[in-house]
Scaffold this motif. Sequence first.
Motif, short mmCIF file in Angstrom:
data_model
loop_
_atom_site.label_atom_id
_atom_site.label_comp_id
_atom_site.label_asym_id
_atom_site.label_seq_id
_atom_site.Cartn_x
_atom_site.Cartn_y
_atom_site.Cartn_z
N UNK A 614 1.59 -2.06 -3.30
CA UNK A 614 0.14 -1.97 -3.41
C UNK A 614 -0.30 -0.85 -4.34
N UNK A 615 -1.54 -0.40 -4.12
CA UNK A 615 -2.15 0.64 -4.96
C UNK A 615 -2.43 1.88 -4.12
N UNK A 616 -2.25 3.04 -4.71
CA UNK A 616 -2.63 4.27 -4.02
C UNK A 616 -4.14 4.41 -4.02
N UNK A 617 -4.65 5.15 -3.05
CA UNK A 617 -6.07 5.10 -2.71
C UNK A 617 -6.99 5.70 -3.78
N UNK A 618 -6.79 6.95 -4.15
CA UNK A 618 -7.77 7.61 -5.02
C UNK A 618 -7.77 7.07 -6.46
N UNK A 619 -6.65 7.11 -7.19
CA UNK A 619 -6.69 6.61 -8.57
C UNK A 619 -6.62 5.09 -8.67
N UNK A 620 -6.43 4.40 -7.53
CA UNK A 620 -6.35 2.93 -7.53
C UNK A 620 -5.30 2.44 -8.52
N UNK A 621 -4.14 3.09 -8.49
CA UNK A 621 -3.07 2.81 -9.44
C UNK A 621 -1.86 2.23 -8.71
N UNK A 622 -1.18 1.30 -9.36
CA UNK A 622 0.01 0.67 -8.79
C UNK A 622 1.25 1.55 -8.99
N UNK A 623 2.28 1.27 -8.21
CA UNK A 623 3.60 1.88 -8.42
C UNK A 623 4.30 1.06 -9.50
N UNK A 624 4.05 1.42 -10.73
CA UNK A 624 4.53 0.67 -11.90
C UNK A 624 5.13 1.64 -12.90
N UNK A 625 5.76 1.10 -13.94
CA UNK A 625 6.33 2.00 -14.94
C UNK A 625 5.23 2.50 -15.88
N UNK A 626 5.62 3.38 -16.81
CA UNK A 626 4.63 4.05 -17.66
C UNK A 626 3.90 3.09 -18.59
N UNK A 627 4.46 1.91 -18.81
CA UNK A 627 3.82 0.91 -19.65
C UNK A 627 3.02 -0.10 -18.84
N UNK A 628 2.91 0.13 -17.52
CA UNK A 628 2.15 -0.78 -16.67
C UNK A 628 2.93 -1.98 -16.19
N UNK A 629 4.25 -2.00 -16.39
CA UNK A 629 5.07 -3.13 -15.97
C UNK A 629 5.50 -2.98 -14.52
N UNK A 630 5.72 -4.12 -13.87
CA UNK A 630 6.21 -4.12 -12.50
C UNK A 630 7.60 -3.49 -12.42
N UNK A 631 7.88 -2.88 -11.28
CA UNK A 631 9.22 -2.40 -10.95
C UNK A 631 9.75 -3.28 -9.84
N UNK A 632 10.92 -3.84 -10.04
CA UNK A 632 11.61 -4.63 -9.02
C UNK A 632 12.84 -3.83 -8.61
N UNK A 633 12.97 -3.53 -7.33
CA UNK A 633 14.02 -2.65 -6.86
C UNK A 633 15.29 -3.46 -6.57
N UNK A 634 15.82 -4.04 -7.65
CA UNK A 634 16.99 -4.91 -7.52
C UNK A 634 18.25 -4.29 -8.12
N UNK A 635 18.19 -3.01 -8.49
CA UNK A 635 19.39 -2.28 -8.90
C UNK A 635 19.52 -1.03 -8.04
#
Length: 665
Positions: A614-635
């Motif tokens: 999801x998104x953190x509350x104050x900045x409304x930002x996702x847990x994503x990489x610096x380019x805005x891409x999704x992170x998949x925790x498959x490694x």
Amino acid sequence: MDIYVDIKALNNSGDGSQGNPFGTITEAAQIAQPGDTVHVAPGVYREYVSPKNGGTEDARITYVSDEPLGATITGAERITNWEQYQGDIWKATVDNSMFDPEYNPYSTYVYGDWYFAKREKHVGCVYINDRRLYEAASVEEVIEAKPWPHSWVPEEASYKWYAEVNGDKTTIYANFSGMNPNEEMAEINVRRMCFFPKETGRNYITVRGFKICKAATNWAPPAAWQEGMIGPHWSKGWIIEDNEVYFAKCSGIGLGKYLDPENNHYFTYKKLKSPTQMERDAVCRGQYHGWLKENIGSHIVRRNNIHHCEQGGIIGRMGAVFSVIEDNHIHHINNMMELGGAEVAGIKLHAAIDVVMRRNHIHHSTMGIWTDWEAQGTRITQNLLHDNQRPEFATPLDGAMGSEDIFVEVGHGPTLIDNNILLSDASLRIATQGVAMVHNLICGAFTSVGAGTDWRYTPYHFPHRTEVMGFMTILHGDDRFYNNIFFQRQTKASLVSRFPSGRIEEEERVVGTHVWDHYPIYEDWIKQFDLESETPDMMKIAHAHFDKLPVWIDGNAYLGGALHFCKEQNFLFDDKTDVYVNIIEDGDEVFLDTNLADAIGSYTAQPIETETLGRVFEPNQRFEDADGNDIIFDTDYFGNKRTATIPGPFASLDLKDKNVVLPTM
């Protein structure tokens, strides 16, 4: 163009050619232009290098030791005029012209904002055969050679020095424990820094393969100029790689703030505003000083061996944004315990916006990694941290902070901590919000949950930018814990520290997510806001705007007595299996000795990716990489692909008795 430097040519008037090299790096640094490479021959270069020019993104200026670690840039000078004073005590007098006219290390105290220890230690230091001596308060203390009770290395703490500055002379008394300093390598701190531009904006410089050591750096808090023995000084695009950085009086690598005379140790000198307010000022004033993604940060600090620095290995406020800190070996930081305050860690960064810290090995330090304020877009991944705690035999130093593998303080996130191995007694001090921990092995407790923030409202930023979006107090919560292994490696329920002043501190030492039992889950939290009403009562729901934020906790394993969150639905709990997790050091390799598989068995959890968090509350930002891409925790920790989703940092728990965790440098 290739420019050559060789210390053997010091007394010649070289032109920098291969056949007629310069005798100092400074000479080369005055003429190097974009695209140039400065080749430095082996030897000891006793100089302060301030590059006159920077490179460009397409044409860097590179400084390289032609023999890896063969060239040393040092802030120290050898002293050979020692006279025997009494027994093992020797005395040497030097002319103050040896020092900067405004910075004699033996009359300049280590001090500044957020420095909590007694103001009694100087930025100078004395060395014998690469052994540091401890500072005494008098000649009598040098003679007595009483061990420093706070030291992590008590057998070294009887080596003492004391200095007196009179007129244009400085006299140093030293106890070398039976060695004759005129026959050994006896040195003293002389220069403040080793490789650090005097001017800002010296961009795109590479420094590779040097030993950088023994500089008289001073305390570097966030609302001050943050110096290091080596650093970019408010520039962009540096690469600091394959160096050995050691024996900084305070900071080894400085990635920090610009020099702003109106906000430089303001509290220390004027005392009229709180140091926290001056940090807020520093953030806002940063825009005036060019704090933008286009101008500042984007550094790479990699494969360095950083050790035996007394404030921090890598220190920085604002200047480290968008950087990568990877594959470094950082160890034995603040072990002398002569200095104490809120800026001590292997890595201590304020405003680590979009900073990635990965595959670092950090151990035997007062603190491992400390991200303070604005850890937004910060990712701490695939690191090994262990033994980051004060030894029981060492008396706590008044003014010293606690010890943890990771400390995330007064930020709003998103701060992502994934695939790490955390083996110290305290894994995370979490006086903050907006943290996600995914697939970690966590063998220490959480401390400061819901505490340690008081009135310290701090900024948050537009995603992947430095421009300030807003300020807010820390509500706590807004945290996620997925697919971690929690193991009660130590049996202590709490840690009680008694300081010489009489102050007593007690901290949680029970491992697990139980410390969030009094936090709401999302379904309960959202009910407070009367969303079904077209005209909600603002005053009625005002309390919810300042109450705890929710937490999300699922898929974790709790072993050896570790305790789970009371509302967690899917988890593994095993307090019967005799689990062990041990670090074994064998030469240049570090191994993990464990039987985790015996307890985890066939338990699996759900795959995690950016959308899960999801998104953190104050900045409304996702847990994503610096380019805005999704992170998949498959490694996993090693970079191996996960075929099944099991808790912890490993794709498979089919481990041998010895498994290479991380090669040391």
